[in-house]
Write an enzyme that holds these catalytic residues in place. Structure first.
Site, PDB file in Angstrom:
ATOM      1  N   ARG A 213       9.944  -5.077  12.423  1.00 26.20           N
ATOM      2  CA  ARG A 213      10.950  -4.031  12.610  1.00 26.20           C
ATOM      3  C   ARG A 213      11.995  -4.434  13.658  1.00 26.20           C
ATOM      4  O   ARG A 213      11.775  -5.335  14.475  1.00 26.20           O
ATOM      5  CB  ARG A 213      10.278  -2.726  13.043  1.00 26.20           C
ATOM      6  CG  ARG A 213       9.304  -2.161  12.011  1.00 26.20           C
ATOM      7  CD  ARG A 213       8.636  -0.895  12.525  1.00 26.20           C
ATOM      8  NE  ARG A 213       7.711  -0.341  11.550  1.00 26.20           N
ATOM      9  CZ  ARG A 213       6.429  -0.708  11.440  1.00 26.20           C
ATOM     10  NH1 ARG A 213       5.935  -1.629  12.251  1.00 26.20           N
ATOM     11  NH2 ARG A 213       5.653  -0.151  10.528  1.00 26.20           N
ATOM     12  N   LYS A 236       5.828   0.174  17.195  1.00 27.04           N
ATOM     13  CA  LYS A 236       5.519   1.418  16.508  1.00 27.04           C
ATOM     14  C   LYS A 236       4.013   1.630  16.559  1.00 27.04           C
ATOM     15  O   LYS A 236       3.236   0.779  16.164  1.00 27.04           O
ATOM     16  CB  LYS A 236       5.986   1.372  15.050  1.00 27.04           C
ATOM     17  CG  LYS A 236       5.749   2.689  14.315  1.00 27.04           C
ATOM     18  CD  LYS A 236       6.303   2.650  12.912  1.00 27.04           C
ATOM     19  CE  LYS A 236       6.092   3.995  12.211  1.00 27.04           C
ATOM     20  NZ  LYS A 236       6.641   3.995  10.834  1.00 27.04           N
ATOM     21  N   HIS A 320      17.189  -2.138   9.021  1.00 28.52           N
ATOM     22  CA  HIS A 320      15.781  -1.883   8.716  1.00 28.52           C
ATOM     23  C   HIS A 320      15.428  -2.299   7.292  1.00 28.52           C
ATOM     24  O   HIS A 320      14.262  -2.642   7.012  1.00 28.52           O
ATOM     25  CB  HIS A 320      15.459  -0.395   8.913  1.00 28.52           C
ATOM     26  CG  HIS A 320      14.026  -0.060   8.649  1.00 28.52           C
ATOM     27  ND1 HIS A 320      13.006  -0.407   9.511  1.00 28.52           N
ATOM     28  CD2 HIS A 320      13.439   0.587   7.610  1.00 28.52           C
ATOM     29  CE1 HIS A 320      11.859   0.006   9.024  1.00 28.52           C
ATOM     30  NE2 HIS A 320      12.084   0.615   7.863  1.00 28.52           N
ATOM     31  N   ARG A 323      13.431  -5.506   6.347  1.00 24.88           N
ATOM     32  CA  ARG A 323      11.959  -5.486   6.319  1.00 24.88           C
ATOM     33  C   ARG A 323      11.459  -5.246   4.893  1.00 24.88           C
ATOM     34  O   ARG A 323      10.504  -5.884   4.442  1.00 24.88           O
ATOM     35  CB  ARG A 323      11.455  -4.410   7.280  1.00 24.88           C
ATOM     36  CG  ARG A 323       9.942  -4.218   7.300  1.00 24.88           C
ATOM     37  CD  ARG A 323       9.584  -3.278   8.453  1.00 24.88           C
ATOM     38  NE  ARG A 323       8.266  -2.700   8.326  1.00 24.88           N
ATOM     39  CZ  ARG A 323       7.132  -3.261   8.718  1.00 24.88           C
ATOM     40  NH1 ARG A 323       7.186  -4.478   9.244  1.00 24.88           N
ATOM     41  NH2 ARG A 323       5.981  -2.649   8.590  1.00 24.88           N
ATOM     42  N   HIS A 345       0.636  -3.502   7.578  1.00 28.88           N
ATOM     43  CA  HIS A 345       0.214  -2.278   6.917  1.00 28.88           C
ATOM     44  C   HIS A 345      -1.300  -2.142   6.955  1.00 28.88           C
ATOM     45  O   HIS A 345      -2.042  -3.100   6.770  1.00 28.88           O
ATOM     46  CB  HIS A 345       0.676  -2.276   5.460  1.00 28.88           C
ATOM     47  CG  HIS A 345       2.152  -2.099   5.315  1.00 28.88           C
ATOM     48  ND1 HIS A 345       2.811  -2.240   4.110  1.00 28.88           N
ATOM     49  CD2 HIS A 345       3.110  -1.789   6.230  1.00 28.88           C
ATOM     50  CE1 HIS A 345       4.106  -2.013   4.290  1.00 28.88           C
ATOM     51  NE2 HIS A 345       4.306  -1.751   5.557  1.00 28.88           N
ATOM     52  N   TYR A 354      -6.078 -12.478   6.188  1.00 32.69           N
ATOM     53  CA  TYR A 354      -6.153 -12.437   7.645  1.00 32.69           C
ATOM     54  C   TYR A 354      -7.542 -12.001   8.082  1.00 32.69           C
ATOM     55  O   TYR A 354      -8.303 -11.438   7.305  1.00 32.69           O
ATOM     56  CB  TYR A 354      -5.082 -11.502   8.253  1.00 32.69           C
ATOM     57  CG  TYR A 354      -5.297 -10.030   8.011  1.00 32.69           C
ATOM     58  CD1 TYR A 354      -6.093  -9.265   8.859  1.00 32.69           C
ATOM     59  CD2 TYR A 354      -4.670  -9.394   6.942  1.00 32.69           C
ATOM     60  CE1 TYR A 354      -6.271  -7.909   8.635  1.00 32.69           C
ATOM     61  CE2 TYR A 354      -4.847  -8.037   6.707  1.00 32.69           C
ATOM     62  CZ  TYR A 354      -5.646  -7.312   7.561  1.00 32.69           C
ATOM     63  OH  TYR A 354      -5.826  -5.970   7.343  1.00 32.69           O
TER      64      TYR A 354
END
Length: 368
Positions: A213, A236, A320, A323, A345, A354
């Site tokens: 972001r 965020k 934005h 993204r 997310h 991951y």
């Protein structure tokens, strides 16, 4: 305290029922002080008032079971005051999120059922309230307020104020929201980038290859890139989402890797920030970080110079939207799981994409 003496012309009236001189009946809710007209039919007005009084009596009466078990009787308005510090302590949200949340909570405290015990509020009351929000504030805000309201009741469940599984918000309608902002395409990205000043190009390129972001791009440090990884604690959500992104990740559509863009950000200006001012501008001097708003303003100017116009009925693309473009390009190249992972997310699957280290460390994002 003595009860107020009933006037002669209200003799035989149910409590809280009144009549105007023209014969029009109206009812006042003694809890919220709101009124509702009932028309001129005396028998129907009396019936409605008695039913309303019975409902008030039932909602205000603690059951013997509640008394024996010590279950607290807390009004919705009182619970909102208790909920706010619990929410902030639990989630440690950003200041902007706190401000928006406080606006929502203040609005909730003024709703028709704010005086009622939390466990007496029905899904129908919630639904009526949310529908009124959609009509006045629009679907997007209604969706956000519904989410906050759901958490208010979910937290009440954890405190034993309502029965588990009885969240009245969960069964209410949530509208679909169709954003009007134009979608960023790679073609438009390149057109805007061509008109951007050098530091904005760096910001745009970082946003595209990392998928992060605007605020995270503005605060990204060269020291965040070490040992072949870029460490990002997303602002965020107060930094709870932590990513450890392999800098060898290469975005084929843009023909650059994360490491390539980081190297591009290094220039002859001494700065610890990847995106920084390169000349004196107002109070800013070379090496100072660019602010998130400064990035947006510069992007808007470059978009204007590039003459990138929105489609019919759409608003212009913003920084934005890079993204969103990154997510689509990475999804096409590496699949949905990788795209979700690099975005940070929550729904990203913990497969070979991951390693989930239980939130205490950074989640590694790489192509394996």
């Amino acid at each position: 305290m003595n009860a107020r003496r009933r006037s002669a012309n209200r003799k035989g009236f149910p409590d809280n029922l009144y009549c105007k001189v023209d014969g029009y009946f109206w009812y006042r809710n003694p809890q919220s002080n709101k009124t509702k007209g009932l028309g001129r039919d005396r028998a129907e007005a009396f019936r409605e008032a008695r039913l309303a009084n019975a409902a008030l009596l039932e909602m205000g009466r603690s059951s013997l079971v509640d008394w024996v078990t010590g279950k607290p009787q807390v009004s919705f308005g009182e619970w909102l005051k208790q909920y706010e510090p619990l929410w902030i302590k639990r989630e440690s949200p950003a200041q902007s999120t706190i401000r928006i949340g406080q606006i929502y909570l203040a609005d909730f405290s003024r709703c028709d059922f704010a005086w009622m015990p939390v466990d007496k509020i029905t899904a129908q009351q919630i639904s009526t309230y949310l529908e009124s929000l959609e009509g006045v504030r629009g679907a997007a805000t209604m969706i956000n307020m519904r989410s906050r309201l759901s958490d208010v009741f979910r937290t009440a469940e954890t405190k034993g104020l309502i029965e588990a599984g009885k969240n009245p918000v969960s069964v209410t309608y949530s509208p679909e929201y169709n954003p009007t902002r134009d979608r960023m395409t790679l073609e438009n990205f390149l057109l805007i980038r061509e008109k951007a000043v050098p530091w904005l190009k760096n910001a745009m390129d970082l946003a595209l290859v990392t998928g992060q972001r605007r605020d995270d791009i503005a605060n990204m440090l060269f020291s965040d890139a070490r040992d072949g990884f870029l460490y990002v604690a997303q602002r965020k959500g107060g930094g709870r989402t932590k990513l450890k992104i392999d800098t060898n990740v290469h975005l084929t559509a843009f023909a650059m890797s994360i490491d390539d863009v980081i190297k591009q950000c290094r220039d002859n200006i001494l700065s610890k920030y990847m995106v920084h001012h390169v000349r004196h501008r107002g109070i800013n001097k070379p090496g100072d970080p660019t602010s998130p708003q400064g990035i947006s303003d510069a992007f808007r100017a470059a978009r204007g110079f590039a003459n990138v116009l929105p489609g019919e009925g759409k608003t212009p693309v913003t920084f934005h939207e890079i993204r969103s473009l990154a997510e689509r390009l990475y999804k096409e190249q590496y699949g949905a799981d990788f795209a979700q992972a690099i975005m940070g997310h929550k729904e990203a699957k913990t497969t070979a994409i991951y390693d989930d280290l239980r939130g205490t460390a950074y989640q590694e994002v790489s192509v394996k």
